[in-house]
Design an enzyme around this catalytic site. Structure first.
Site: not given
Ligand code: GLU
Length: 423
Positions: A198-200, A208
């Protein structure tokens, strides 16, 4: 003939997981002298967006994952309709309202997965399968099977999240009388805590990473390591060497943990080894964007790149390292300033500034000679002057050699900063 495909849906950006799937397909095709197909699965007209498609294509090109054939499912709706009609006429499917549904008969389905081995599923666990929706569009599985068969895909390599679709798709292959391809389901990418990526754990979209200053070679190298290993604990590996060694059977079935630190390390290695003038080409637009009007042409810029390339984890680090050059004001780290510049050294600094100003060809050797003369004349230790001068010029206590630092900053700015330090 090996024929593989990457089949993204343009309903979002290309994620790290999707890029890894694309890469493994691409590598398998290259390693086997086969073909790599890019198939856009845009049957969901509501969620598919042209900007996502563009972004996916752009990311693939940036990563160097070129394709041999290209298809878009939205161009093939008529074909799917024909196959639905065929199944209806053979009584293998039925209509419910407007939707077309496959009849699922009792049987045991066996899938041999190249990574996970045999998977056995009883059709009791599978409900009748929708093939065409009432709006006339095919479901993912129906279009996917028809295309994989007609495109003669020899091995379906995709993420493990599709494993539950495979037995259902095999029923469709069988109903249509198509040959079933081989399957290989890649392990999930996990975050360091073992949860789903996930983005974490780090950015998920490939673009990105690009904007964060990662090189495509480092990303590709890193993606390779997610589930596969070149052996001998090797991490940095050229594509050529990887292709010699790559095989689907060597892919791990356990989840692959994502490590931003490892990616950063690989990126720093690729940056360090890059040809200085090539790296300068890549960095110029970044500097020009942050400091419009900055002088980024000529030898001095290459000199800066040479100085900092061993100290960068990402391309953006260059902007940090060089802020003392392109900014008129020095951004001091407060602790560093009070440690090295609290004692008045205006006499020493002014003498050095004068000597430096007198140099006509301002280079590393000349700057060093002037510095040594000042130290000798004042009868002080070089170290007593090196640190305060570095801090006065750059705002930092660490950095490349002091005389190189002076040269990239330029003679006049160097002298001026020294003169103004204790005002
Ligand atoms: N369009 C599907 C996806 O994006 C492709 C799945 C497959 O490779 O069969 O996940």
């Amino acid at each position: 003939m090996v024929r593989v495909r990457f089949a993204p849906s343009p309903t979002g950006f290309l994620h790290i997981g999707g890029a890894r799937t694309a890469l493994f397909n691409w590598m398998y095709a290259k390693a086997q002298g086969g073909k790599f197909i890019l198939r856009i699965e845009d049957t969901d007209c509501v969620r598919s967006k042209p900007e996502y498609l563009e972004e996916i294509l752009e990311s693939m090109k940036w990563l160097g994952l070129t394709w041999d054939e290209y298809y878009k499912q939205s161009d093939r709706f008529e074909l799917y309709r024909q196959y639905a009609d065929k199944l209806l006429s053979e009584d293998k499917a039925f209509k419910d309202g407007d939707a077309v549904i496959l009849k699922v008969l009792p049987k045991i389905i066996k899938v041999y997965d190249l990574i996970r081995g045999e998977i056995v599923v009883d059709t009791k666990e599978i409900k009748d399968q929708v093939l065409m929706k009432s709006d006339g569009s095919p479901t993912y599985s129906f279009a996917c099977v028809i295309d994989d068969a007609l495109m003669e895909v020899s091995c379906v390599i995709r993420g493990e999240d599709h494993i539950s679709n495979t037995p259902k798709q095999i029923l469709i292959y069988e109903a249509l009388g198509f040959k079933v391809p081989k399957f290989a389901h890649l392990p999930l990418i996990l975050d360091p805590e073992g949860g789903r990526m996930s983005k974490r754990a780090g950015a998920t979209a490939v673009t990105e990473y690009r904007t964060q200053g990662y090189l495509s070679q480092a990303i590709v190298n890193y993606l390779m390591l997610l589930g596969w290993s070149p052996g001998n604990n090797q991490e940095k590996v050229t594509m050529e060497a990887a292709l010699k060694n790559f095989s689907i059977k060597k892919i791990n079935k356990a989840g692959a943990a994502f490590s931003l630190e490892k990616l950063q390390w690989l990126n720093s290695q690729y940056i360090k080894e890059m040809d200085t003038s090539k790296l300068a080409e890549v960095l110029r637009p970044l500097v020009a964007e942050k400091y419009p009007g900055a002088n980024i042409q000529g030898k001095d810029f290459d000199h800066m790149v040479q100085l900092f390339k061993g100290r960068m984890s990402t391309l953006l680090d260059f902007l940090d390292w060089t802020d003392f050059i392109f900014n008129d004001k020095v951004n001091f780290e407060e602790e560093v300033r009070s440690k090295h510049l609290s004692q008045d050294m205006s006499k020493e600094f002014n003498l050095l500034a004068e000597r430096l100003s007198a140099i006509s060809d301002f280079n590393v050797k000349a700057a060093e000679q002037a510095f040594r003369e000042v130290v000798a004349q004042l009868g002080i230790e070089a170290g007593a002057l090196v640190h305060p001068v570095r801090v006065a010029l750059t705002g930092r206590a660490v950095g490349p050699g002091l005389f190189d630092t002076m040269v990239v900053l330029g003679r006049d700015k160097t002298s001026q900063r020294l003169k103004e330090s204790f005002k």
